[in-house]
Design a protein around this motif. Structure first.
Motif, PDB file in Angstrom:
ATOM      1  N   LEU A 113       0.821  -1.217   0.000  1.00 28.79           N
ATOM      2  CA  LEU A 113       0.000   0.000   0.000  1.00 28.79           C
ATOM      3  C   LEU A 113       0.853   1.265   0.000  1.00 28.79           C
ATOM      4  CD1 LEU A 113      -2.914  -1.017   2.385  1.00 28.79           C
ATOM      5  CD2 LEU A 113      -3.025  -0.652  -0.073  1.00 28.79           C
ATOM      6  N   LYS A 114       2.109   1.145   0.299  1.00 33.21           N
ATOM      7  CA  LYS A 114       3.008   2.299   0.218  1.00 33.21           C
ATOM      8  C   LYS A 114       3.427   2.573  -1.228  1.00 33.21           C
ATOM      9  CE  LYS A 114       4.823   1.740   4.875  1.00 33.21           C
ATOM     10  NZ  LYS A 114       5.976   1.392   5.712  1.00 33.21           N
ATOM     11  N   ASP A 115       3.201   1.610  -2.105  1.00 29.05           N
ATOM     12  CA  ASP A 115       3.558   1.745  -3.514  1.00 29.05           C
ATOM     13  C   ASP A 115       2.392   2.373  -4.270  1.00 29.05           C
ATOM     14  OD1 ASP A 115       4.814   1.506  -5.939  1.00 29.05           O
ATOM     15  OD2 ASP A 115       4.329  -0.642  -6.175  1.00 29.05           O
ATOM     16  N   GLU A 116       2.659   3.460  -4.992  1.00 33.01           N
ATOM     17  CA  GLU A 116       1.589   4.190  -5.693  1.00 33.01           C
ATOM     18  C   GLU A 116       1.014   3.376  -6.846  1.00 33.01           C
ATOM     19  OE1 GLU A 116       2.551   8.159  -6.840  1.00 33.01           O
ATOM     20  OE2 GLU A 116       3.359   8.622  -4.855  1.00 33.01           O
ATOM     21  N   GLU A 117       1.815   2.589  -7.512  1.00 30.20           N
ATOM     22  CA  GLU A 117       1.308   1.780  -8.618  1.00 30.20           C
ATOM     23  C   GLU A 117       0.291   0.743  -8.122  1.00 30.20           C
ATOM     24  OE1 GLU A 117       4.217   0.022 -11.150  1.00 30.20           O
ATOM     25  OE2 GLU A 117       5.441   1.840 -11.203  1.00 30.20           O
ATOM     26  N   TYR A 118       0.546   0.148  -6.975  1.00 26.11           N
ATOM     27  CA  TYR A 118      -0.373  -0.846  -6.410  1.00 26.11           C
ATOM     28  C   TYR A 118      -1.696  -0.177  -6.027  1.00 26.11           C
ATOM     29  CZ  TYR A 118      -2.167  -4.622  -3.465  1.00 26.11           C
ATOM     30  OH  TYR A 118      -2.941  -5.599  -2.924  1.00 26.11           O
ATOM     31  N   ILE A 119      -1.605   1.005  -5.440  1.00 26.05           N
ATOM     32  CA  ILE A 119      -2.829   1.736  -5.062  1.00 26.05           C
ATOM     33  C   ILE A 119      -3.629   2.069  -6.321  1.00 26.05           C
ATOM     34  CG2 ILE A 119      -3.720   3.885  -4.067  1.00 26.05           C
ATOM     35  CD1 ILE A 119      -1.339   3.820  -2.154  1.00 26.05           C
ATOM     36  N   GLY A 120      -2.932   2.488  -7.385  1.00 25.77           N
ATOM     37  CA  GLY A 120      -3.623   2.787  -8.643  1.00 25.77           C
ATOM     38  C   GLY A 120      -4.278   1.541  -9.223  1.00 25.77           C
ATOM     39  N   GLU A 121      -3.618   0.403  -9.115  1.00 20.03           N
ATOM     40  CA  GLU A 121      -4.188  -0.845  -9.627  1.00 20.03           C
ATOM     41  C   GLU A 121      -5.460  -1.208  -8.857  1.00 20.03           C
ATOM     42  OE1 GLU A 121      -2.971  -5.501  -9.407  1.00 20.03           O
ATOM     43  OE2 GLU A 121      -1.351  -4.082  -9.883  1.00 20.03           O
ATOM     44  N   ILE A 122      -5.441  -1.036  -7.556  1.00 19.60           N
ATOM     45  CA  ILE A 122      -6.636  -1.331  -6.750  1.00 19.60           C
ATOM     46  C   ILE A 122      -7.761  -0.366  -7.092  1.00 19.60           C
ATOM     47  CG2 ILE A 122      -7.563  -1.316  -4.398  1.00 19.60           C
ATOM     48  CD1 ILE A 122      -4.919  -2.389  -3.436  1.00 19.60           C
ATOM     49  N   ALA A 123      -7.430   0.904  -7.257  1.00 16.88           N
ATOM     50  CA  ALA A 123      -8.454   1.903  -7.585  1.00 16.88           C
ATOM     51  C   ALA A 123      -9.087   1.590  -8.939  1.00 16.88           C
ATOM     52  CB  ALA A 123      -7.844   3.295  -7.597  1.00 16.88           C
ATOM     53  N   ARG A 124      -8.299   1.188  -9.907  1.00 17.92           N
ATOM     54  CA  ARG A 124      -8.855   0.855 -11.213  1.00 17.92           C
ATOM     55  C   ARG A 124      -9.701  -0.403 -11.152  1.00 17.92           C
ATOM     56  NH1 ARG A 124      -3.970   2.866 -12.664  1.00 17.92           N
ATOM     57  NH2 ARG A 124      -2.862   0.875 -12.813  1.00 17.92           N
ATOM     58  N   ARG A 125      -9.223  -1.412 -10.404  1.00 17.32           N
ATOM     59  CA  ARG A 125      -9.929  -2.688 -10.344  1.00 17.32           C
ATOM     60  C   ARG A 125     -11.233  -2.575  -9.537  1.00 17.32           C
ATOM     61  NH1 ARG A 125      -6.744  -6.462  -6.973  1.00 17.32           N
ATOM     62  NH2 ARG A 125      -7.927  -5.456  -5.337  1.00 17.32           N
ATOM     63  N   ASP A 126     -11.190  -1.965  -8.379  1.00 14.59           N
ATOM     64  CA  ASP A 126     -12.355  -1.960  -7.489  1.00 14.59           C
ATOM     65  C   ASP A 126     -13.293  -0.780  -7.716  1.00 14.59           C
ATOM     66  OD1 ASP A 126     -11.316  -4.260  -6.383  1.00 14.59           O
ATOM     67  OD2 ASP A 126     -10.438  -3.252  -4.642  1.00 14.59           O
ATOM     68  N   PHE A 127     -12.741   0.372  -8.072  1.00 12.96           N
ATOM     69  CA  PHE A 127     -13.580   1.570  -8.172  1.00 12.96           C
ATOM     70  C   PHE A 127     -13.717   2.094  -9.599  1.00 12.96           C
ATOM     71  CE2 PHE A 127     -11.534   1.626  -3.924  1.00 12.96           C
ATOM     72  CZ  PHE A 127     -12.674   1.414  -3.174  1.00 12.96           C
ATOM     73  N   PHE A 128     -13.207   1.342 -10.570  1.00 16.06           N
ATOM     74  CA  PHE A 128     -13.295   1.700 -11.991  1.00 16.06           C
ATOM     75  C   PHE A 128     -12.760   3.103 -12.260  1.00 16.06           C
ATOM     76  CE2 PHE A 128     -16.825  -1.293 -11.186  1.00 16.06           C
ATOM     77  CZ  PHE A 128     -16.353  -2.365 -11.935  1.00 16.06           C
ATOM     78  N   MET A 129     -11.701   3.460 -11.577  1.00 17.24           N
ATOM     79  CA  MET A 129     -11.049   4.749 -11.837  1.00 17.24           C
ATOM     80  C   MET A 129     -10.035   4.533 -12.959  1.00 17.24           C
ATOM     81  SD  MET A 129     -10.469   6.030  -7.979  1.00 17.24           S
ATOM     82  CE  MET A 129     -10.635   7.765  -8.189  1.00 17.24           C
ATOM     83  N   SER A 130      -9.718   5.607 -13.654  1.00 22.18           N
ATOM     84  CA  SER A 130      -8.784   5.458 -14.768  1.00 22.18           C
ATOM     85  C   SER A 130      -7.772   6.589 -14.759  1.00 22.18           C
ATOM     86  CB  SER A 130      -9.538   5.441 -16.094  1.00 22.18           C
ATOM     87  OG  SER A 130     -10.172   6.678 -16.293  1.00 22.18           O
TER      88      SER A 130
END
Length: 119
Positions: A91-108
């Protein structure tokens, strides 16, 4: 035939012999009573000791079972702790947070299009 009456000799020796036999018989009865009493007392204490040992063995078995269960639970908690630490590091890694946001919240990301496909 006539039966002859036999008279006993009442000598000092015969009287002493009879008294001595009575004393020996009395001692034997006393011995048997003492042995019976000792056996009863011994049996009582043996029963107490055996029941105490049996209780301790059952308690020991319960504690060993409980220890095995707690050891397994401890191992599971250690694995969970390791997974949570890994998750915190990810969770300290920004790429991982972005991947979760795209997968779970359909953010792009800007300029990115998301397509959801049926499973």
């Amino acid at each position: 035939m006539r039966q002859k009456k036999i008279t006993e000799i009442h000598s000092q020796y015969i009287q002493n012999k009879e008294r001595h036999e009575k004393v020996i018989a009395k001692r034997k009865r006393g011995l048997y009573r003492r042995l019976t009493g000792a056996f009863i007392v011994f049996s009582f204490f043996a029963f107490l000791i055996i029941t105490g040992i049996a209780e301790q063995l059952s308690l020991l078995n319960e504690k060993q079972t409980e220890q095995k269960e707690l050891t397994e639970e401890y191992k599971a908690l250690l694995e969970e702790k390791a997974q949570l630490k890994d998750e915190v590091n990810k969770l300290k890694d920004e790429e991982y947070i972005g991947e979760i946001a795209r997968r779970d919240f359909f953010m792009s990301k800007p300029g990115e299009t998301i397509f959801k496909l049926p499973e």
